[in-house]
Design a protein around this motif. Structure first.
Motif, PDB file in Angstrom:
ATOM      1  N   VAL A 203      81.782 -35.296 119.112  1.00  0.00           N
ATOM      2  CA  VAL A 203      82.905 -36.149 118.701  1.00  0.00           C
ATOM      3  C   VAL A 203      82.386 -37.279 117.826  1.00  0.00           C
ATOM      4  CG1 VAL A 203      84.691 -37.753 119.497  1.00  0.00           C
ATOM      5  CG2 VAL A 203      84.310 -35.593 120.702  1.00  0.00           C
ATOM      6  N   SER A 204      83.040 -37.487 116.689  1.00  0.00           N
ATOM      7  CA  SER A 204      82.607 -38.487 115.725  1.00  0.00           C
ATOM      8  C   SER A 204      83.643 -39.592 115.579  1.00  0.00           C
ATOM      9  CB  SER A 204      82.371 -37.828 114.361  1.00  0.00           C
ATOM     10  OG  SER A 204      83.597 -37.331 113.847  1.00  0.00           O
ATOM     11  N   VAL A 205      83.298 -40.592 114.793  1.00  0.00           N
ATOM     12  CA  VAL A 205      84.224 -41.695 114.518  1.00  0.00           C
ATOM     13  C   VAL A 205      85.506 -41.179 113.871  1.00  0.00           C
ATOM     14  CG1 VAL A 205      84.538 -43.825 113.194  1.00  0.00           C
ATOM     15  CG2 VAL A 205      82.353 -43.364 114.305  1.00  0.00           C
ATOM     16  N   SER A 206      85.366 -40.269 112.925  1.00  0.00           N
ATOM     17  CA  SER A 206      86.549 -39.743 112.251  1.00  0.00           C
ATOM     18  C   SER A 206      87.459 -39.004 113.225  1.00  0.00           C
ATOM     19  CB  SER A 206      86.153 -38.827 111.090  1.00  0.00           C
ATOM     20  OG  SER A 206      85.364 -37.749 111.545  1.00  0.00           O
ATOM     21  N   ASP A 207      86.884 -38.330 114.221  1.00  0.00           N
ATOM     22  CA  ASP A 207      87.706 -37.660 115.232  1.00  0.00           C
ATOM     23  C   ASP A 207      88.559 -38.678 115.997  1.00  0.00           C
ATOM     24  OD1 ASP A 207      86.578 -35.140 114.635  1.00  0.00           O
ATOM     25  OD2 ASP A 207      84.910 -35.495 116.007  1.00  0.00           O
ATOM     26  N   VAL A 208      87.947 -39.794 116.362  1.00  0.00           N
ATOM     27  CA  VAL A 208      88.663 -40.826 117.106  1.00  0.00           C
ATOM     28  C   VAL A 208      89.799 -41.398 116.271  1.00  0.00           C
ATOM     29  CG1 VAL A 208      88.453 -43.113 118.145  1.00  0.00           C
ATOM     30  CG2 VAL A 208      86.698 -41.385 118.579  1.00  0.00           C
ATOM     31  N   LEU A 209      89.542 -41.647 114.991  1.00  0.00           N
ATOM     32  CA  LEU A 209      90.588 -42.181 114.128  1.00  0.00           C
ATOM     33  C   LEU A 209      91.715 -41.173 113.927  1.00  0.00           C
ATOM     34  CD1 LEU A 209      88.407 -44.024 111.462  1.00  0.00           C
ATOM     35  CD2 LEU A 209      89.698 -45.021 113.367  1.00  0.00           C
ATOM     36  N   LEU A 210      91.384 -39.894 113.879  1.00  0.00           N
ATOM     37  CA  LEU A 210      92.419 -38.875 113.768  1.00  0.00           C
ATOM     38  C   LEU A 210      93.275 -38.820 115.033  1.00  0.00           C
ATOM     39  CD1 LEU A 210      90.468 -35.989 111.992  1.00  0.00           C
ATOM     40  CD2 LEU A 210      92.379 -37.294 111.062  1.00  0.00           C
ATOM     41  N   VAL A 211      92.665 -39.056 116.182  1.00  0.00           N
ATOM     42  CA  VAL A 211      93.437 -39.121 117.428  1.00  0.00           C
ATOM     43  C   VAL A 211      94.452 -40.255 117.347  1.00  0.00           C
ATOM     44  CG1 VAL A 211      93.312 -39.690 119.886  1.00  0.00           C
ATOM     45  CG2 VAL A 211      91.720 -38.029 118.907  1.00  0.00           C
ATOM     46  N   ILE A 212      94.007 -41.417 116.868  1.00  0.00           N
ATOM     47  CA  ILE A 212      94.901 -42.565 116.752  1.00  0.00           C
ATOM     48  C   ILE A 212      96.068 -42.255 115.826  1.00  0.00           C
ATOM     49  CG2 ILE A 212      95.072 -44.938 115.902  1.00  0.00           C
ATOM     50  CD1 ILE A 212      92.120 -45.262 116.727  1.00  0.00           C
ATOM     51  N   ALA A 213      95.768 -41.584 114.718  1.00  0.00           N
ATOM     52  CA  ALA A 213      96.802 -41.305 113.729  1.00  0.00           C
ATOM     53  C   ALA A 213      97.789 -40.239 114.195  1.00  0.00           C
ATOM     54  CB  ALA A 213      96.147 -40.875 112.419  1.00  0.00           C
ATOM     55  N   THR A 214      97.304 -39.232 114.901  1.00  0.00           N
ATOM     56  CA  THR A 214      98.168 -38.108 115.252  1.00  0.00           C
ATOM     57  C   THR A 214      98.870 -38.272 116.594  1.00  0.00           C
ATOM     58  OG1 THR A 214      96.277 -36.916 116.205  1.00  0.00           O
ATOM     59  CG2 THR A 214      96.804 -36.477 113.909  1.00  0.00           C
ATOM     60  N   ALA A 215      98.385 -39.167 117.443  1.00  0.00           N
ATOM     61  CA  ALA A 215      98.986 -39.332 118.771  1.00  0.00           C
ATOM     62  C   ALA A 215     100.110 -40.350 118.769  1.00  0.00           C
ATOM     63  CB  ALA A 215      97.925 -39.742 119.790  1.00  0.00           C
ATOM     64  N   ALA A 216     100.550 -40.772 117.603  1.00  0.00           N
ATOM     65  CA  ALA A 216     101.653 -41.732 117.516  1.00  0.00           C
ATOM     66  C   ALA A 216     102.771 -41.146 116.662  1.00  0.00           C
ATOM     67  CB  ALA A 216     101.161 -43.055 116.916  1.00  0.00           C
ATOM     68  N   PRO A 217     103.461 -40.115 117.158  1.00  0.00           N
ATOM     69  CA  PRO A 217     104.520 -39.491 116.368  1.00  0.00           C
ATOM     70  C   PRO A 217     105.686 -40.447 116.167  1.00  0.00           C
ATOM     71  CG  PRO A 217     104.605 -38.709 118.628  1.00  0.00           C
ATOM     72  CD  PRO A 217     103.359 -39.527 118.507  1.00  0.00           C
ATOM     73  N   SER A 218     106.396 -40.262 115.074  1.00  0.00           N
ATOM     74  CA  SER A 218     107.565 -41.089 114.800  1.00  0.00           C
ATOM     75  C   SER A 218     108.811 -40.313 115.195  1.00  0.00           C
ATOM     76  CB  SER A 218     107.607 -41.456 113.302  1.00  0.00           C
ATOM     77  OG  SER A 218     108.746 -42.240 113.017  1.00  0.00           O
ATOM     78  N   LEU A 219     109.456 -40.741 116.288  1.00  0.00           N
ATOM     79  CA  LEU A 219     110.653 -40.088 116.780  1.00  0.00           C
ATOM     80  C   LEU A 219     111.808 -41.090 116.789  1.00  0.00           C
ATOM     81  CD1 LEU A 219     109.079 -38.158 119.804  1.00  0.00           C
ATOM     82  CD2 LEU A 219     109.605 -37.263 117.527  1.00  0.00           C
ATOM     83  N   PRO A 220     113.045 -40.623 116.614  1.00  0.00           N
ATOM     84  CA  PRO A 220     114.181 -41.562 116.517  1.00  0.00           C
ATOM     85  C   PRO A 220     114.461 -42.341 117.783  1.00  0.00           C
ATOM     86  CG  PRO A 220     114.926 -39.265 116.572  1.00  0.00           C
ATOM     87  CD  PRO A 220     113.443 -39.236 116.388  1.00  0.00           C
ATOM     88  N   ASP A 221     114.149 -41.775 118.942  1.00  0.00           N
ATOM     89  CA  ASP A 221     114.398 -42.455 120.213  1.00  0.00           C
ATOM     90  C   ASP A 221     113.106 -43.107 120.692  1.00  0.00           C
ATOM     91  OD1 ASP A 221     116.235 -42.775 122.702  1.00  0.00           O
ATOM     92  OD2 ASP A 221     114.340 -41.995 123.495  1.00  0.00           O
ATOM     93  N   ALA A 222     113.134 -44.431 120.933  1.00  0.00           N
ATOM     94  CA  ALA A 222     111.927 -45.171 121.294  1.00  0.00           C
ATOM     95  C   ALA A 222     111.323 -44.686 122.609  1.00  0.00           C
ATOM     96  CB  ALA A 222     112.241 -46.668 121.382  1.00  0.00           C
TER      97      ALA A 222
END
Length: 245
Positions: A203-222
């Motif tokens: 696991v690398s730094v870029s993997d961690v940053l990708l987790v941050i980016a992809t684990a925050a989906p934008s959905l209409p209901d909070a």
């Protein structure tokens, strides 16, 4: 999540409450923003975070103006190009993530607790959706030269020839001061967890940053968005963690 490239402009954005320069030649003078102008600026910044977070940095300025309930001319008076606005938002979110990573390092003694705390805090804040493109841009590393540019930019980024590991690709058009600070502190979190045997060695730094980016989906209901983010992050954390041989 939708992250799209944007060519970074060199002109700086106007900070909240900053003075606006008027006049020509030697007669230039500075005056503070009026109350209504300051309010419009705050509305534009809030709207930009929402719009870019939902649609990516490819969203048009008209969408930002519509969300801020101002004319598009008002947006351009504060930010002379979309690139300037994108840079402003990305820099603020990068700084926020860096602060969150430093807080996790300073407040958690256990390496895995520090890394997981940072990931949970950053995903909950939604900042990962607004990271600058040069931080999230990755490519497949066919070859990695020891001491090369990637090794300098990404602390503890370990690549092996032919490994297919993701690596950050440098972007010479951007001011990387803020991004470099984020990569450095996240690198410390990664290295500590790896040295403790709690993080998978690949696991690398870029993997961690990708987790941050992809684990925050934008959905209409909070509420649905929060639940989906928490569930996805739990799964991703399990994938990052080292397992006994």
């Amino acid at each position: 999540m939708h992250i799209q490239d944007s060519h970074w402009a060199s002109a700086p954005a106007i900070a909240p409450g900053a003075a606006v320069t008027h006049g020509r030649g030697d007669s230039a003078r500075s005056t503070p923003l009026r109350v209504d102008a300051q309010r419009n600026l705050e509305h534009v910044l809030r709207a930009a975070r929402e719009v870019f977070g939902e649609l990516g940095y490819g969203a048009p300025m008209e969408d930002v103006a519509r969300r801020a309930r101002v004319g598009v001319g008002t947006v351009y008076r504060r930010f002379p190009s979309k690139d300037v606005l994108v840079r402003r938002i990305a820099e603020e979110e990068t700084s926020r993530l860096t602060d969150q990573a430093r807080a996790a390092l300073g407040q958690e003694d256990e390496p895995w607790s520090a890394l997981s705390r940072f990931l949970r805090t950053s995903v909950a804040s939604g900042a990962g959706r607004l990271l600058p493109p040069q931080v999230l841009r990755v490519g497949v590393a066919d070859e990695a030269e020891p001491g090369g540019h990637d090794a300098a930019r990404v602390p503890q980024q370990r690549s092996q020839p032919g490994s297919g590991e993701l690596r950050l690709v440098p972007d010479d058009t951007a001011d990387d001061a803020g991004a470099a600070a984020l990569l450095e502190v996240v690198g410390q979190l990664v290295e500590r967890a790896r040295a403790a045997g709690e993080l998978r060695p690949d696991v690398s730094v870029s993997d961690v940053l990708l987790v941050i980016a992809t684990a925050a989906p934008s959905l209409p209901d909070a509420a649905q968005q929060a639940a989906a983010s928490a569930r996805l992050l739990d799964i991703l954390l399990e994938g990052l963690r080292s397992r006994p041989a």
